[in-house]
Design an enzyme around this catalytic site. Structure first.
Site, PDB file in Angstrom:
ATOM      1  CG  HIS A   7       5.279  -5.816  -4.409  1.00 56.73           C
ATOM      2  ND1 HIS A   7       4.006  -5.595  -3.956  1.00 56.73           N
ATOM      3  CD2 HIS A   7       6.015  -4.748  -3.995  1.00 56.73           C
ATOM      4  CE1 HIS A   7       3.945  -4.450  -3.317  1.00 56.73           C
ATOM      5  NE2 HIS A   7       5.158  -3.918  -3.323  1.00 56.73           N
TER       6      HIS A   7
ATOM      7  CB  SER B 160     -17.766  -4.074 -27.796  1.00 57.27           C
ATOM      8  OG  SER B 160     -16.999  -5.205 -27.419  1.00 57.27           O
ATOM      9  N   GLY B 161     -18.877  -6.795 -29.392  1.00 59.30           N
ATOM     10  CA  GLY B 161     -18.420  -7.787 -30.353  1.00 59.30           C
ATOM     11  C   GLY B 161     -17.179  -8.510 -29.858  1.00 59.30           C
ATOM     12  N   GLY B 162     -16.584  -8.019 -28.783  1.00 61.23           N
ATOM     13  CA  GLY B 162     -15.376  -8.650 -28.253  1.00 61.23           C
ATOM     14  C   GLY B 162     -15.698  -9.706 -27.210  1.00 61.23           C
ATOM     15  CB  VAL B 163     -13.433 -12.137 -25.543  1.00 62.92           C
ATOM     16  CG1 VAL B 163     -13.549 -13.232 -24.506  1.00 62.92           C
ATOM     17  CG2 VAL B 163     -12.903 -12.712 -26.837  1.00 62.92           C
ATOM     18  CG  ASP B 164     -12.994  -8.301 -22.470  1.00 56.41           C
ATOM     19  OD1 ASP B 164     -12.564  -9.459 -22.546  1.00 56.41           O
ATOM     20  OD2 ASP B 164     -12.280  -7.295 -22.601  1.00 56.41           O
ATOM     21  CB  SER B 165     -19.056  -6.764 -24.236  1.00 51.60           C
ATOM     22  OG  SER B 165     -18.848  -7.079 -25.580  1.00 51.60           O
ATOM     23  CB  SER B 166     -19.190 -12.042 -25.954  1.00 42.38           C
ATOM     24  OG  SER B 166     -19.103 -11.200 -27.067  1.00 42.38           O
TER      25      SER B 166
ATOM     26  CD  GLU C  10       2.200  -8.459  -5.033  1.00 46.48           C
ATOM     27  OE1 GLU C  10       3.092  -9.164  -4.523  1.00 46.48           O
ATOM     28  OE2 GLU C  10       1.845  -7.376  -4.538  1.00 46.48           O
TER      29      GLU C  10
ATOM     30  N   GLY D 143       0.837  -1.200   0.000  1.00 44.98           N
ATOM     31  CA  GLY D 143       0.000   0.000   0.000  1.00 44.98           C
ATOM     32  C   GLY D 143       0.863   1.237   0.000  1.00 44.98           C
TER      33      GLY D 143
ATOM     34  CE  LYS E  23      -9.276 -10.144 -24.089  1.00 43.56           C
ATOM     35  NZ  LYS E  23     -10.202  -9.031 -24.354  1.00 43.56           N
TER      36      LYS E  23
ATOM     37  CB  CYS F 182       5.423  -4.205   0.268  1.00 41.92           C
ATOM     38  SG  CYS F 182       6.317  -2.690  -0.050  1.00 41.92           S
ATOM     39  CE1 TYR F 183       1.306   1.218   5.516  1.00 47.07           C
ATOM     40  CE2 TYR F 183      -0.338  -0.543   5.584  1.00 47.07           C
ATOM     41  CZ  TYR F 183       0.135   0.677   6.031  1.00 47.07           C
ATOM     42  OH  TYR F 183      -0.568   1.362   6.998  1.00 47.07           O
TER      43      TYR F 183
END
Ligand code: XMP
Length: 521
Positions: free
Chosen positions: A178, A231-237, A180, A59, A377, A86-87
């Site tokens: 970190h 939108s036609g993309g993977v995410d919105s689908s 991660e 943080g 993604k 870290c923090y």
């Protein structure tokens, strides 16, 4: 509790920009975790959640300040393993009686950490420090200088005498770097070792995640109706299908076809939604409106703004007709929000706001639903698979909201879009023929506003130049050009010039990001 085996790893967020990466790494390890801002943690919360282990995130704060964020001390009496990063390490040290000080020299970026001799057999270091050191990523201004009772230092770096500390009897660990982030080469192994110590079973799956998201959505949406902006993309689908699965009679999709998609993409989207999933689907063919608003415009930012506002106008116009829908769903992913706000509502600083055609500032009072906000993604692709989206659709490369307009350098006209679309289709066809699609993050053609002289048969030509761009990347933030073979490049260039009348020269862009960007505009 949400997993079958009641195994929750609680991540307490102190506002690091990379807290979500901890969650992502844990999900990769098949461990169920939840991120909660430090401010929300109290003893009742801990009793209701019953975590099996806790991670304290990094943080921007400093425990040397008069006031600083700290979890309730009750976490240290739960009898469960705790990892402070870290923090998180500093706050744990300070709460348990150690001392943290502000450094004169801050440590940012790559560093080398060395384990102490007697630590090499510890489980937390399993498969690590095999040659005595590890390459890690540091980002801190404070450091631990005196340890709480029961702790010992088990690794150090040039600037941090206590790069890793541990109270082995309680399984409390603190690390200055970190684990991660990708730059910590074996960071995932650190996290795996910690989780193993905590006794997790490593059996959590994307299917469970789907069920968990669905449950949260039910709590949020209830019986209200939802509009999905496609939108036609993977995410919105994936968003639309997830919602339709959860609320079979409450979802309507609006797909604004701006005419800037790739060859056949608009038809594929409409087919998948109407035929495959049978979701109520409103398709607006707005390509003429977009083209007319873009007439005469070459400047990239102007193009983006025009497309963004045209999209909002057209979308609003349709959404107006669905006044009984209270929610608007968007396929926002974690990388879209990572630099905007702290994901969990924690105290991180705003770096920049992302722009996206899907990011709709609406004047219609919808409540937002963003079920993919926690995901990256590749995780969305896994979820799409879980939801039964066709593989060919899921594996699609990312595609920018403003579409081909920002790959048509100069003015966007129907003729130029058609030309670009045909080159683009050949390029992708070649990539598929050579079996390279899944090795590449993004591949596309760009049409340049330049004519060059060529010779075809016995005739002089004076036609357009195109560029091909293909990059590898982990997250789109940095990228390298893809090293195609000469055979691939010459075969592709030949096909383009032979098959697309109007193009007489093909170039291949070998710029990495930075200093270039992935898109040309
Ligand atoms: P750049 O060109 O900035 O692109 O290196 C990084 C990633 O972002 C995508 N991109 C966009 N996506 N709306 C989007 O939805 C946009 O305006 C936009 N601009 C770039 C780009 O395709 C790449 O994946």
């Amino acid at each position: 509790m949400t997993t079958s085996k009641n195994e929750l790893l609680l991540i307490i967020d102190f506002g690091s920009q990379v807290t979500q990466l901890i969650a992502r790494r844990l999900r990769e390890l098949k461990v169920y975790c939840e991120i909660h801002p430090c401010q929300n943690i109290n003893p009742e919360f801990l009793i209701s959640k019953q975590p099996k282990a806790i991670v304290l995130s990094g943080g921007p704060g400093s425990v040397t300040d008069a006031e600083f964020l700290k979890p309730p001390v009750a976490i240290y009496s739960l009898g469960i393993p705790i990892l402070g990063i870290c923090y998180g390490q500093q706050v744990m040290t300070s709460q348990l009686g150690g001392i943290v000080e502000q450094e004169n020299i801050r440590e940012f970026g790559r560093a080398e950490v060395f384990s102490s001799n007697e630590a090499s057999n510890l489980t937390i270091f399993k498969n690590l420090f095999t040659d005595g050191s590890e390459v890690v990523w540091m980002s801190h201004g404070d450091r631990v200088i005196s340890l709480p009772v029961g702790f010992k230092g088990i690794a150090h770096s040039a600037n941090s005498p206590f790069a890793v500390i541990a109270d082995l009897s309680k399984h409390f660990y603190g690390i200055q770097f970190h684990p991660e982030v990708y730059h910590t080469v074996n960071g995932a192994q650190f996290l795996e070792n910690f989780v193993r110590i905590a006794g997790f079973s490593f059996d959590w799956t994307m299917r469970q995640f789907k069920d968990e998201i669905a449950k949260k959505l039910r709590d949020q949406v209830g019986n209200e109706k939802i509009i999905c902006a496609l939108s036609g993309g993977v995410d919105s689908s994936v968003t639309a299908i997830l919602l339709h699965n959860t609320f079979p009679n409450q979802v309507t999709c609006i797909f604004v076809d701006h005419g800037l998609l790739r060859k056949n993409e608009a038809q594929e989207v409409s087919q998948i939604f109407k035929q495959h999933f049978n979701i109520p689907f409103i398709e607006v063919n707005a390509s003429k409106q977009f083209l007319s608003r873009l007439k005469g415009v070459s400047e990239p930012e102007s193009k983006r703004k025009i497309i963004g506002s045209a999209f909002i106008d057209i979308f609003n116009n349709e959404a107006e007709k669905l006044r009984d829908h209270k929610f608007l769903a968007q396929g926002t992913l974690y990388p879209d929000v990572i630099e905007s706000v702290s994901h969990s509502g924690g105290p991180s600083e705003t770096i920049k706001s992302h722009h996206n055609v899907g990011g709709l500032p609406l004047d219609i009072p919808f409540k937002l639903v963003e079920p993919l906000r926690e995901l990256f993604k590749d995780e969305v692709r896994l979820l799409g698979h879980e939801l039964g989206l066709p593989k060919e659709f899921i594996r699609r490369h990312p595609f920018p909201g403003p579409g081909l307009a920002i790959r048509c350098i100069g003015e966007v006209t129907q003729y130029r879009l058609d030309l670009l679309r045909r080159v683009d289709a050949i390029f992708l066809d070649q990539i598929n023929l050579f079996g390279l699609y899944d090795d590449i993050w993004q591949a596309f053609a760009v049409l340049l506003p330049v004519n060059t002289v060529g010779v075809m048969g016995d005739s002089r030509t004076y036609e357009n130049v195109c560029a091909l761009r293909a990059v590898t990347s982990v997250d789109g933030m940095t990228a390298n050009y893809y090293p195609f073979s000469h055979e691939f490049l010459s075969q592709t260039a030949n096909r383009v010039v032979n098959e697309v009348v109007g193009i007489n020269r093909v170039t291949y862009d070998i710029t990495s990001k930075p200093p270039g960007t992935i898109e040309w505009e």
